[in-house]
Design an enzyme around this catalytic site. Sequence first.
Site, mmCIF file in Angstrom:
data_model
loop_
_atom_site.group_PDB
_atom_site.id
_atom_site.type_symbol
_atom_site.label_atom_id
_atom_site.label_comp_id
_atom_site.label_asym_id
_atom_site.label_seq_id
_atom_site.Cartn_x
_atom_site.Cartn_y
_atom_site.Cartn_z
ATOM 1 N N GLN A 61 0.777 -1.012 -0.058
ATOM 2 C CA GLN A 61 -0.045 0.010 0.075
ATOM 3 C C GLN A 61 0.915 1.366 0.041
ATOM 4 O OE1 GLN A 61 -2.603 1.643 3.436
ATOM 5 N NE2 GLN A 61 -3.934 0.311 2.179
ATOM 6 N N CYS A 107 -7.061 6.666 4.790
ATOM 7 C CA CYS A 107 -6.362 7.090 6.069
ATOM 8 C C CYS A 107 -6.835 8.538 6.718
ATOM 9 C CB CYS A 107 -4.834 6.949 6.143
ATOM 10 S SG CYS A 107 -3.998 7.263 7.784
ATOM 11 N N LYS A 143 -8.076 2.125 -1.763
ATOM 12 C CA LYS A 143 -9.002 1.981 -0.469
ATOM 13 C C LYS A 143 -9.392 3.392 -0.322
ATOM 14 C CE LYS A 143 -9.419 0.035 4.025
ATOM 15 N NZ LYS A 143 -9.720 1.036 4.928
ATOM 16 N N GLY A 147 -15.045 -1.902 7.770
ATOM 17 C CA GLY A 147 -15.357 -1.018 8.835
ATOM 18 C C GLY A 147 -16.327 -2.022 9.704
#
Length: 311
Positions: free
Chosen positions: A54, A84, A123, A185
């Site tokens: 990532q 993030c 993401k 999540g």
Amino acid sequence: MAGITDLPMRDLVTGFGADLVVSEMVASGELVTARSGTRERAELGIGRAATSVQLAGRDPAVMAEAARQVADLGAALIDINMGCPAKKVTGGLSGSALMRDPDLALSLIEAVAGAVDVPVTVKMRLGWDDDSLNAPDLARRAEGAGVRMVVIHGRTRCQFYKGQADWNAIRAVVDAVTVPVLANGDITDAETARRALDASGAAGVMIGRGIQGRPWAVADTIAALSGTSATSAPTAPNRAALAARHYDAILSFYGTDLGLRVARKHLGWYMDDAGTPADLRGRILRSRDTAEVLSLLPEALASRDAERTAA
């Protein structure tokens, strides 16, 4: 999951059947300038099956060069972090801050996808805040730029990790693209995974914080979703042996001094799950004697089982 999903943790989770694991977030600028420690982090897991590296950043040219470097090193997949929420990341206009500038986000995706032949994924969150839920549009544009999979955390950046992840809102992203979408999540076990899949229509789930101290949750979830006999959490002796192997792997990977500090959080999570008494927990977390820690783990991680038997 920076500072958590290191190589020892990823190896452990892979052993429980995870189809894909993702490296700790690597800052593309630091990688390209070869800042001490960054290249080493990027190399963690490169060459291992089902591992994605990532990358985070805000400069398309730098992101492209970082992607080329990790691809040349043997990375099988590259993931772009646009989710993030940490202030030190968004303050540098990286991570979920990119959702406030979709054009910049798209330029990063185009640069990375154009620089490498390996699959590129992204993401992200639902949006920056409740007034800018732009994940469906951004995912659609990302797919057009060559992204092969999208992972959506069901919160906005401004929510951080508060409240409940909105799995229903992920469905709009699923409907907007043809590539696989994973829901993320508050997914901790088979039950929450089923609910997230039903609500979102996603092709799969990504588990993060839910495996802290419970890496076997991956196997339980896979078994339940595939309709096979569900595996159960390890018995107390097996749980202690697993934690001991993880502890040894951390010390071996980082060296004793740093390894002792890194291991504390993982041991703490194992003891959270086991309901370890506070005095025993404190003794383990304060100890710098590895032999003492290993000798105390069976008692510490048997606590909950003992309470159940007594009840």
